[in-house]
Write a protein that holds these residues in place. Structure first.
Motif, mmCIF file in Angstrom:
data_model
loop_
_atom_site.group_PDB
_atom_site.id
_atom_site.type_symbol
_atom_site.label_atom_id
_atom_site.label_comp_id
_atom_site.label_asym_id
_atom_site.label_seq_id
_atom_site.Cartn_x
_atom_site.Cartn_y
_atom_site.Cartn_z
ATOM 1 N N ARG A 61 -4.249 -5.558 -3.867
ATOM 2 C CA ARG A 61 -3.017 -6.171 -4.350
ATOM 3 C C ARG A 61 -2.438 -7.121 -3.294
ATOM 4 O O ARG A 61 -1.990 -8.231 -3.621
ATOM 5 N N ALA A 65 -2.257 -11.208 -3.584
ATOM 6 C CA ALA A 65 -0.949 -11.846 -3.489
ATOM 7 C C ALA A 65 -0.957 -12.967 -2.456
ATOM 8 O O ALA A 65 -0.412 -14.053 -2.688
ATOM 9 N N THR A 69 -0.428 -17.112 -2.893
ATOM 10 C CA THR A 69 0.530 -17.882 -2.109
ATOM 11 C C THR A 69 -0.151 -19.014 -1.350
ATOM 12 O O THR A 69 0.412 -20.109 -1.191
ATOM 13 N N GLU A 77 3.768 -19.499 4.938
ATOM 14 C CA GLU A 77 5.035 -19.710 4.236
ATOM 15 C C GLU A 77 5.997 -20.509 5.104
ATOM 16 O O GLU A 77 5.927 -20.460 6.342
ATOM 17 N N TYR A 178 2.544 -15.016 6.366
ATOM 18 C CA TYR A 178 2.916 -14.818 4.959
ATOM 19 C C TYR A 178 3.842 -13.608 4.832
ATOM 20 O O TYR A 178 3.564 -12.667 4.093
ATOM 21 N N LYS A 180 6.906 -12.952 3.541
ATOM 22 C CA LYS A 180 7.551 -12.625 2.266
ATOM 23 C C LYS A 180 6.554 -12.041 1.286
ATOM 24 O O LYS A 180 6.816 -11.011 0.637
ATOM 25 N N THR A 181 5.398 -12.666 1.182
ATOM 26 C CA THR A 181 4.375 -12.211 0.237
ATOM 27 C C THR A 181 3.851 -10.836 0.604
ATOM 28 O O THR A 181 3.752 -9.941 -0.251
ATOM 29 N N LYS A 183 5.205 -8.508 2.564
ATOM 30 C CA LYS A 183 6.223 -7.462 2.499
ATOM 31 C C LYS A 183 6.477 -7.021 1.055
ATOM 32 O O LYS A 183 6.636 -5.828 0.770
ATOM 33 N N THR A 184 6.476 -7.975 0.140
ATOM 34 C CA THR A 184 6.673 -7.629 -1.268
ATOM 35 C C THR A 184 5.491 -6.825 -1.798
ATOM 36 O O THR A 184 5.668 -5.783 -2.446
ATOM 37 N N ALA A 185 4.280 -7.281 -1.512
ATOM 38 C CA ALA A 185 3.083 -6.627 -2.056
ATOM 39 C C ALA A 185 2.825 -5.265 -1.430
ATOM 40 O O ALA A 185 2.318 -4.359 -2.091
ATOM 41 N N GLY A 187 5.227 -3.318 0.030
ATOM 42 C CA GLY A 187 6.384 -2.438 -0.030
ATOM 43 C C GLY A 187 7.112 -2.279 1.287
ATOM 44 O O GLY A 187 7.703 -1.229 1.558
ATOM 45 N N ALA A 190 12.908 -5.373 3.333
ATOM 46 C CA ALA A 190 13.304 -6.725 3.718
ATOM 47 C C ALA A 190 13.928 -6.777 5.106
ATOM 48 O O ALA A 190 13.867 -7.811 5.775
#
Length: 228
Positions: A61, A65, A69, A77, A178, A180-181, A183-185, A187, A190
């Motif tokens: 995952r 992701a 990006t 990013e 990367y 943001k990508t 950290k979101t993928a 978990g 923030a």
């Protein structure tokens, strides 16, 4: 592969492993390594690290992701959480970084003019170089340079423990471009800064890239002795 015994052997044997077998690594073994690494020095015992471990579908995952990006931001990013290297980077550090990269490409017999082959290898960073387990190392945004130093000692402790266990590792700051990508993928909260990823698995013993041994500066280049 000869499995090292003791800290001195592990220090001498550890490399940045950039090719892995698909042999799995168990959750229990990763837990054991993290338990050992957690004994690293930590000022005030803050233990400021957070580790997100991914394998299987969770690992894929994150990889997927980041690839998505990269289609829009191939070089990272626009908003980074920290700068990996100083800009500009001057000698002797610039020369050392250059020599490191050239040693890796030489091991794989990739000449300087073969830009596509070099870019393909760089892209392998974002697949953990094929390692079955990836770890993401983060630190709370409130932390200061002292705690970042503690984080480095934790990472080194983990790498040495893994080496002693017969596993290969590669600490990868590349993932931090990367934030943001990832950290979101993965978990990651923030309010934590993504510092690096770590590839973990069984090293491919016949992969040419794993024969790379980068040079280290002589002690007299970085140490000064007085009073002896």
């Amino acid at each position: 592969m000869t499995i090292p015994h003791g800290v001195a052997d592990a220090l001498a044997a550890r490399i940045s492993t950039r090719a892995y077998l698909d042999t799995p690594v168990s959750e229990a073994q990763v837990r054991d390594l993290l338990t050992l690494a957690a004994r690293a020095p930590s000022g005030g015992n803050l233990q400021p690290w957070q580790i997100n471990v991914v394998t299987g579908e969770a690992r894929q995952r994150v990889i997927d992701a980041v690839k998505a990006t990269q289609a829009e931001h191939p070089f990272g990013e626009p908003e980074l959480e920290y700068q990996i290297y100083p800009k500009p980077i001057i000698d002797p550090w610039r020369a050392r970084r250059f020599a490191c990269g050239e040693a890796v490409y030489a091991a794989m017999d990739i000449p300087r003019q073969d830009k596509m082959a070099r870019l393909t290898h760089v892209a392998r960073n974002f697949e953990f170089f094929g390692a079955p387990v990836g770890l993401f190392v983060s630190i709370h945004k409130d932390m200061q340079p002292g705690q970042w130093s503690d984080l480095g000692m934790f990472i080194q402790s983990f790498l040495l423990a893994a080496t002693e266990a017969g596993l290969g590792t590669c600490a990868q700051e590349a993932w931090s471009i990367y934030p943001k990508t990832v950290k979101t993928a993965a978990g990651i909260p923030a309010d934590f800064t993504l510092f690096c990823g770590i590839a973990l698995g069984h090293a491919d013993p016949v992969a040419p890239v794993n024969a790379t041994r980068t040079e280290r500066a002589d002690v007299d280049e970085f140490a000064r002795f007085a009073g002896f």
